[in-house]
Design a protein around this motif. Structure first.
Motif, mmCIF file in Angstrom:
data_model
loop_
_atom_site.group_PDB
_atom_site.id
_atom_site.type_symbol
_atom_site.label_atom_id
_atom_site.label_comp_id
_atom_site.label_asym_id
_atom_site.label_seq_id
_atom_site.Cartn_x
_atom_site.Cartn_y
_atom_site.Cartn_z
ATOM 1 N N ARG A 70 33.335 40.225 41.954
ATOM 2 C CA ARG A 70 32.865 40.926 43.151
ATOM 3 C C ARG A 70 31.352 40.787 43.279
ATOM 4 O O ARG A 70 30.643 40.804 42.266
ATOM 5 N N LYS A 96 42.239 36.401 35.672
ATOM 6 C CA LYS A 96 41.619 37.293 36.649
ATOM 7 C C LYS A 96 40.414 36.636 37.315
ATOM 8 O O LYS A 96 40.250 36.678 38.526
ATOM 9 N N TYR A 137 37.686 32.410 52.987
ATOM 10 C CA TYR A 137 39.025 32.637 52.452
ATOM 11 C C TYR A 137 39.144 32.171 51.002
ATOM 12 O O TYR A 137 40.238 31.978 50.498
ATOM 13 N N ARG A 138 38.015 31.955 50.356
ATOM 14 C CA ARG A 138 38.015 31.507 48.977
ATOM 15 C C ARG A 138 37.098 32.411 48.162
ATOM 16 O O ARG A 138 36.275 33.117 48.721
ATOM 17 N N GLU A 188 41.142 35.643 41.043
ATOM 18 C CA GLU A 188 40.586 36.715 41.876
ATOM 19 C C GLU A 188 39.092 36.529 42.104
ATOM 20 O O GLU A 188 38.595 36.775 43.189
ATOM 21 N N TYR A 193 46.007 41.494 41.505
ATOM 22 C CA TYR A 193 45.737 42.578 42.447
ATOM 23 C C TYR A 193 45.073 43.744 41.750
ATOM 24 O O TYR A 193 45.512 44.180 40.697
ATOM 25 N N PRO A 232 45.597 30.550 55.272
ATOM 26 C CA PRO A 232 44.940 31.224 54.148
ATOM 27 C C PRO A 232 44.815 32.728 54.349
ATOM 28 O O PRO A 232 44.928 33.495 53.400
ATOM 29 N N SER A 233 44.626 33.142 55.614
ATOM 30 C CA SER A 233 44.459 34.572 55.855
ATOM 31 C C SER A 233 45.755 35.335 55.629
ATOM 32 O O SER A 233 45.759 36.547 55.513
ATOM 33 N N GLY A 282 33.215 42.243 48.355
ATOM 34 C CA GLY A 282 34.494 41.739 47.874
ATOM 35 C C GLY A 282 34.351 40.493 47.025
ATOM 36 O O GLY A 282 33.253 40.105 46.637
ATOM 37 N N THR A 283 35.504 39.885 46.745
ATOM 38 C CA THR A 283 35.503 38.691 45.903
ATOM 39 C C THR A 283 35.338 37.422 46.720
ATOM 40 O O THR A 283 35.361 36.327 46.174
ATOM 41 N N ARG A 284 35.240 37.593 48.028
ATOM 42 C CA ARG A 284 35.042 36.423 48.890
ATOM 43 C C ARG A 284 33.818 36.646 49.765
ATOM 44 O O ARG A 284 33.491 37.771 50.103
ATOM 45 N N ARG A 340 48.007 34.392 53.195
ATOM 46 C CA ARG A 340 48.458 34.287 51.825
ATOM 47 C C ARG A 340 48.034 35.539 51.059
ATOM 48 O O ARG A 340 47.357 36.402 51.596
ATOM 49 N N ARG A 341 48.375 35.600 49.795
ATOM 50 C CA ARG A 341 48.046 36.807 49.050
ATOM 51 C C ARG A 341 46.533 36.977 48.981
ATOM 52 O O ARG A 341 45.780 36.009 48.935
ATOM 53 N N ALA A 342 46.135 38.222 49.017
ATOM 54 C CA ALA A 342 44.710 38.501 49.035
ATOM 55 C C ALA A 342 44.353 39.466 47.927
ATOM 56 O O ALA A 342 45.154 40.304 47.542
ATOM 57 N N TYR A 343 43.179 39.312 47.400
ATOM 58 C CA TYR A 343 42.671 40.252 46.404
ATOM 59 C C TYR A 343 41.565 41.035 47.062
ATOM 60 O O TYR A 343 40.562 40.470 47.452
ATOM 61 N N ARG A 344 41.758 42.302 47.220
ATOM 62 C CA ARG A 344 40.761 43.069 47.944
ATOM 63 C C ARG A 344 39.892 43.889 47.020
ATOM 64 O O ARG A 344 40.265 44.168 45.925
#
Lengths: 206, 444
Positions: free
Chosen positions: B371, B364, B86-87, B368, A13, A199-200, B397-399, A202-206
């Protein structure tokens, strides 16, 4: 701690928050062949400044944001004008921006000119409350399935389409899966009533 | 009423419906003959052996003439575009490679070129990585064309070409296995380069295979080019001219069979295609035979490109295959072992045994991801079926925010009606085979 919600799993995170984004209008000179193209379009289409919301040049690509009631005429001129000649429309793709109030649904048309070996992108923003857009099947017959797909996935209704039905999802499917408010499903597993969350969720990295 | 259990029929509001299961043609014809019905609607697929996967064709017939042909798709829709949202950007490769499963490397490369364009690192991708990409894509073009030719011939009743084609395809898949550890869905091309360098002795082995392929391609060429029976089934069939191609957005061998030398590798080069000598093959017959011939001759062009790529690879021995930027480059070094692709033991030893920083960095980047600056791009490559375009939108973002594939199969399949209406039902098979649709790509 650190503003975490949900599972509390903070691995990886980094505390950044996704923000809405929209490209600003570009100023001339655009570079590459984009200036010529814009000049040619202005010459052939006097209402240019009125119909085009903004011109964006980003990463070597030209995007014209067009008012939705002008889409058909601009597209027709882009196709027919000898100096422009975008003979091919490579379909239409939707993008859903739920945060852009009044402009939630975007339709993006990549055009290709075989004569001049040029590309251009048209983008139209329409409100979710009135998701109607003119169909371009009359100009490019190949847009038929692409518009059906965009209707299927985003719920954009293309007026004048010869048969706007779902194409990838089953006919009786509720909702439009590619919208941002449409969740991905979780997976129920038959072990002590446990489930794998969607998936939405689950944990997310923003 | 026939007593044949296989051709059962029932009355519906739309007319009498017959369920045909095979080997019951005679009883069906007798029965339709007695009803004095001129117009027959045939539902073909989605599980018919000659429709190239789960494609459904609804054919309206008058006698043997097709008056209306409609294609029904969506039986293989897997929601890949939605899933990629979502990935991480790197994980997206593993999804998109499964779209058009006969041309996985084209999906990967088109996607990665798009991600690189968004990142602004197009020019930082090492030359060796680009050359490997080109070589892998051309090998893939051969394996894909082999399926198109083999199954196309099979569907028209010619068995031997299929045997020959799959024999050669196997050799190409062996090379894929040697390089990436996998025969399909390799996820070998990654944003910034490729997953790993070629194994030792790869180039000599590829050269050997090229030699074998060039020799063996003659088998099919001798069997089919100019063959009277083959010509009768393909020449003048599935006609689609240049105007039809442009309005339908049709690209690839179909467009080139209408005489236009439009090949993105030539007109809008990517991955360094401008540095290779090859010709764009065209015919002006606009028919199934022309498309067949183009695929046959493109094999040789692909071999030429692979040989030039081998020359370049020898000069670039030991050069990097991933961008130098450690914030983007995939940290894990993979290696191909006896049981397939896996983590390199050296890398595991480093992150688990000696360097905490490497472990953090690995963790990481792998969980993660990196970006990608906000914006949108469209990148296109010339896949074996035409222009494979990728529209990527990033919100920073990362996705991915949105991933859309403009699949040539999806687009080209629309031309079924234009090619088939007015022709005989037997020619529908040839016309659809010449479109070469891959349903994994059509439905995504």
């Amino acid at each position: 701690m650190f503003g975490v919600s949900g599972s509390g799993d903070t691995s990886g995170y980094s505390g950044l928050v996704r923000s809405t984004f929209s490209a600003g209008s570009s100023e001339r000179p655009y570079g590459s062949y984009f200036d010529d193209l814009a000049d040619d379009l202005e010459r052939a289409y006097p209402a240019f400044s009125d119909a085009i919301e903004k011109v964006v040049v980003d990463r070597g690509e030209l995007t014209l944001f067009i008012k939705r009631d002008r889409l058909f005429e601009v597209a027709k001129i882009l196709r027919d004008e000898p100096t422009l000649r975008f003979e091919m429309c490579l379909g239409v793709n939707g993008v859903h921006y739920p945060d852009e109030v009044g402009r939630e649904l975007h339709a993006v048309y990549p055009l290709l000119s075989l004569t001049h070996n040029r590309r251009i992108r048209l983008e139209v923003a329409i409100p979710d409350s009135d998701p109607h857009l003119v169909s371009l099947v009359e100009l490019w017959a190949g847009n038929n399935w692409h518009e059906r797909e965009t209707f299927d996935m985003f719920g954009i209704i293309f007026d004048g389409h010869p048969g706007l039905t779902r194409i990838l999802m089953p006919d009786d499917w509720p909702g439009h899966p590619q919208r941002k408010d449409y969740p991905l499903g979780g997976i129920p597993i038959e072990y002590k009533g446990a489930t794998v969350p969607a998936p939405s969720e689950r944990r997310a990295y923003r | 009423m026939s007593t044949d259990a296989y051709a059962s029929s029932r009355q519906t509001t739309e007319g009498r419906v017959y369920s045909v299961t095979g080997q019951d043609w005679d009883s069906l014809v007798t029965e339709i003959g007695t009803t004095k019905e001129e117009r027959v609607v045939v539902n073909m697929g989605p599980q018919h052996p000659s429709t190239h996967g789960v494609l459904r064709l609804v054919l309206e017939l008058e006698g043997e003439t097709v008056t209306e042909a409609r294609a029904g798709i969506g039986y293989l829709h897997t929601g890949i575009e939605k899933n990629t949202e979502y990935r991480t950007w790197t994980q997206g490769v593993t999804f998109v490679t499964r779209m058009d499963y006969l041309a996985p490397l084209f999906n990967e490369t088109a996607y990665c070129l798009g991600v690189e364009k968004l990142l602004g690192i197009t020019n930082d991708v090492p030359e060796r990585a680009s050359v490997i990409r080109v070589m892998m894509m051309e090998l893939n073009r051969i394996s894909s064309h082999m399926v198109a030719l083999g199954t196309g011939a099979l569907e028209l009743g010619a068995l031997s070409p299929m045997i020959f084609a799959f024999r050669e395809r196997e050799k190409v898949l062996d090379i894929f296995e040697m390089i990436s550890g996998l025969r399909m869905n390799m996820a070998y091309v990654r944003p910034g380069g490729v997953a790993q360098d070629l194994p030792e002795n790869a180039v000599p082995r590829i050269r050997e295979t090229v030699k074998e392929l060039r020799h063996n391609f003659k088998d099919n060429a001798k069997l089919l080019i100019g063959n009277t029976i083959w010509m009768k089934r393909t020449a003048g069939i599935g006609y689609l001219d240049l105007a039809g191609c442009t309005t339908l957005g049709v690209t690839g061998p179909i467009l080139r069979s209408a005489g236009l030398p439009w090949d993105l590798r030539k007109v809008q080069p990517y991955s360094g295609y401008e540095n290779y000598n090859f010709d764009v093959v065209t015919t002006d017959t606009c028919d199934v035979y022309g498309r067949f011939l183009i695929r046959m001759l493109e094999l040789e062009e692909s071999l030429r490109i692979i040989e030039q790529a081998c020359d370049k690879l020898e000069k670039l021995e030991g050069a990097p295959v991933m961008v130098a930027d450690k914030k983007i480059a995939w940290p894990a070094q993979l290696s191909v072992g006896a049981d397939g692709m896996g983590n390199s033991l050296n890398h595991i030893r480093e992150i688990m045994g000696s360097s905490m920083e490497s472990l953090i960095h690995h963790f990481k980047l792998v969980t993660e991801g990196f970006r990608v600056p906000a914006g949108q791009v469209y990148s296109a490559v010339e896949s074996p079926r035409g222009e494979l375009g990728v529209h990527l939108v990033s919100d920073g973002g990362t996705r991915p925010y949105r991933v859309h594939f403009r699949e040539p199969s999806f687009n080209n399949l629309q031309s079924t009606s234009a090619m088939c209406e007015g022709s005989f039902i037997a020619d529908v098979i040839g016309a659809v085979a010449s479109i070469d649709p891959v349903m994994g790509g059509v439905d995504r």
